[in-house]
Design an enzyme around this catalytic site. Structure first.
Site, PDB file in Angstrom:
ATOM      1  N   ASP A  30     -31.141 -25.793  -0.365  1.00 54.41           N
ATOM      2  CA  ASP A  30     -32.016 -25.771  -1.536  1.00 54.41           C
ATOM      3  C   ASP A  30     -33.173 -26.748  -1.311  1.00 54.41           C
ATOM      4  O   ASP A  30     -32.984 -27.851  -0.794  1.00 54.41           O
ATOM      5  CB  ASP A  30     -31.222 -26.161  -2.795  1.00 54.41           C
ATOM      6  N   ILE A  31     -34.367 -26.342  -1.714  1.00 54.79           N
ATOM      7  CA  ILE A  31     -35.560 -27.172  -1.503  1.00 54.79           C
ATOM      8  C   ILE A  31     -35.532 -28.411  -2.400  1.00 54.79           C
ATOM      9  O   ILE A  31     -36.216 -29.400  -2.106  1.00 54.79           O
ATOM     10  CB  ILE A  31     -36.834 -26.323  -1.773  1.00 54.79           C
ATOM     11  N   GLY A  98     -30.457 -21.055 -16.958  1.00 53.45           N
ATOM     12  CA  GLY A  98     -31.493 -21.674 -16.130  1.00 53.45           C
ATOM     13  C   GLY A  98     -31.802 -20.928 -14.847  1.00 53.45           C
ATOM     14  O   GLY A  98     -32.331 -21.517 -13.908  1.00 53.45           O
ATOM     15  N   HIS A 105     -27.990 -15.667  -6.246  1.00 54.17           N
ATOM     16  CA  HIS A 105     -27.725 -16.724  -5.275  1.00 54.17           C
ATOM     17  C   HIS A 105     -26.562 -17.561  -5.782  1.00 54.17           C
ATOM     18  O   HIS A 105     -26.452 -17.858  -6.965  1.00 54.17           O
ATOM     19  CB  HIS A 105     -28.964 -17.604  -5.038  1.00 54.17           C
TER      20      HIS A 105
HETATM   21  P1  5GP Z   1     -31.584 -21.056 -10.171  1.00 54.04           P
HETATM   22  O1  5GP Z   1     -32.210 -22.059 -11.098  1.00 54.04           O
HETATM   23  O2  5GP Z   1     -32.307 -19.715 -10.220  1.00 54.04           O
HETATM   24  O3  5GP Z   1     -30.099 -20.923 -10.292  1.00 54.04           O
HETATM   25  O4  5GP Z   1     -31.790 -21.640  -8.710  1.00 54.04           O
HETATM   26  C1  5GP Z   1     -32.925 -21.428  -7.928  1.00 54.04           C
HETATM   27  C2  5GP Z   1     -32.904 -22.480  -6.852  1.00 54.04           C
HETATM   28  O5  5GP Z   1     -33.846 -22.112  -5.871  1.00 54.04           O
HETATM   29  C3  5GP Z   1     -33.281 -23.866  -7.364  1.00 54.04           C
HETATM   30  O6  5GP Z   1     -32.202 -24.768  -7.126  1.00 54.04           O
HETATM   31  C4  5GP Z   1     -34.515 -24.214  -6.543  1.00 54.04           C
HETATM   32  O7  5GP Z   1     -34.566 -25.575  -6.162  1.00 54.04           O
HETATM   33  C5  5GP Z   1     -34.414 -23.293  -5.348  1.00 54.04           C
HETATM   34  N1  5GP Z   1     -35.691 -22.935  -4.769  1.00 54.04           N
HETATM   35  C6  5GP Z   1     -36.818 -22.555  -5.431  1.00 54.04           C
HETATM   36  N2  5GP Z   1     -37.804 -22.292  -4.548  1.00 54.04           N
HETATM   37  C7  5GP Z   1     -37.275 -22.511  -3.310  1.00 54.04           C
HETATM   38  C8  5GP Z   1     -37.820 -22.420  -1.986  1.00 54.04           C
HETATM   39  O8  5GP Z   1     -38.985 -22.071  -1.774  1.00 54.04           O
HETATM   40  N3  5GP Z   1     -36.989 -22.740  -0.956  1.00 54.04           N
HETATM   41  C9  5GP Z   1     -35.681 -23.129  -1.155  1.00 54.04           C
HETATM   42  N4  5GP Z   1     -34.960 -23.412  -0.067  1.00 54.04           N
HETATM   43  N5  5GP Z   1     -35.150 -23.222  -2.394  1.00 54.04           N
HETATM   44  C10 5GP Z   1     -35.942 -22.920  -3.449  1.00 54.04           C
END
Ligand code: 5GP
Ligand code: ZN
Length: 119
Positions: A30-31, A98, A105
């Site tokens: 995760d970034i 969120g 994922h």
């Molecule tokens: P959600 O909030 O949808 O469950 O998680 C999305 C995740 O994707 C977040 O933890 C966010 O930090 C990660 N994320 C968003 N953009 C990128 C990216 O460009 N690269 C990576 N490796 N992770 C990302």
């Protein structure tokens, strides 16, 4: 889906710090990590949520979970015998949970004590 961030990572158009890959799944860091280990595991095919994926291709959801467990073992969060020291798998689905990226994922989190209930 060319407008999907994670589909573009699968296609190699956006760089990813890949830690595990199978024919059907990809796992990358995760970034914005929320724990010492924070890896995202995705199916290479686009499905928006875990609920839609399990309806369409239940075996593929099982492969995502198997890959997530393999990542946890690789990261030293578990062995094949026991979940020690332990880890957490999270699928955020929808706005109240969120979810910000609409390609399913599985978050693999570990390496510190994880509070419960989550925020
Ligand atoms: P959600 O909030 O949808 O469950 O998680 C999305 C995740 O994707 C977040 O933890 C966010 O930090 C990660 N994320 C968003 N953009 C990128 C990216 O460009 N690269 C990576 N490796 N992770 C990302
Ligand atoms: Zn996608």
């Amino acid at each position: 889906m060319t407008d999907c961030l994670f589909c573009r990572m699968v296609a190699g158009e956006i760089p990813a710090d890949v830690v595990h890959e199978t024919e059907l799944t990809l796992a990358f860091r995760d970034i914005n990590p929320q724990a010492p280990t924070h890896v995202l595991v995705i199916p290479k095919d686009h499905h928006a949520t875990a609920g839609l994926l399990v309806g369409a291709e239940p075996q593929l959801l099982a492969e995502v979970v198997a890959a997530a467990h393999a990542v946890a073992v690789q990261e030293g969060l578990a062995t094949e015998q026991a979940p020690e020291p332990g880890y957490r798998l999270v699928f955020n689905s929808g706005p109240q949970a969120g979810q910000t990226v609409h390609h399913v994922h599985c978050h693999v989190l570990g390496g510190r004590d994880l509070g419960w209930p989550p925020g």
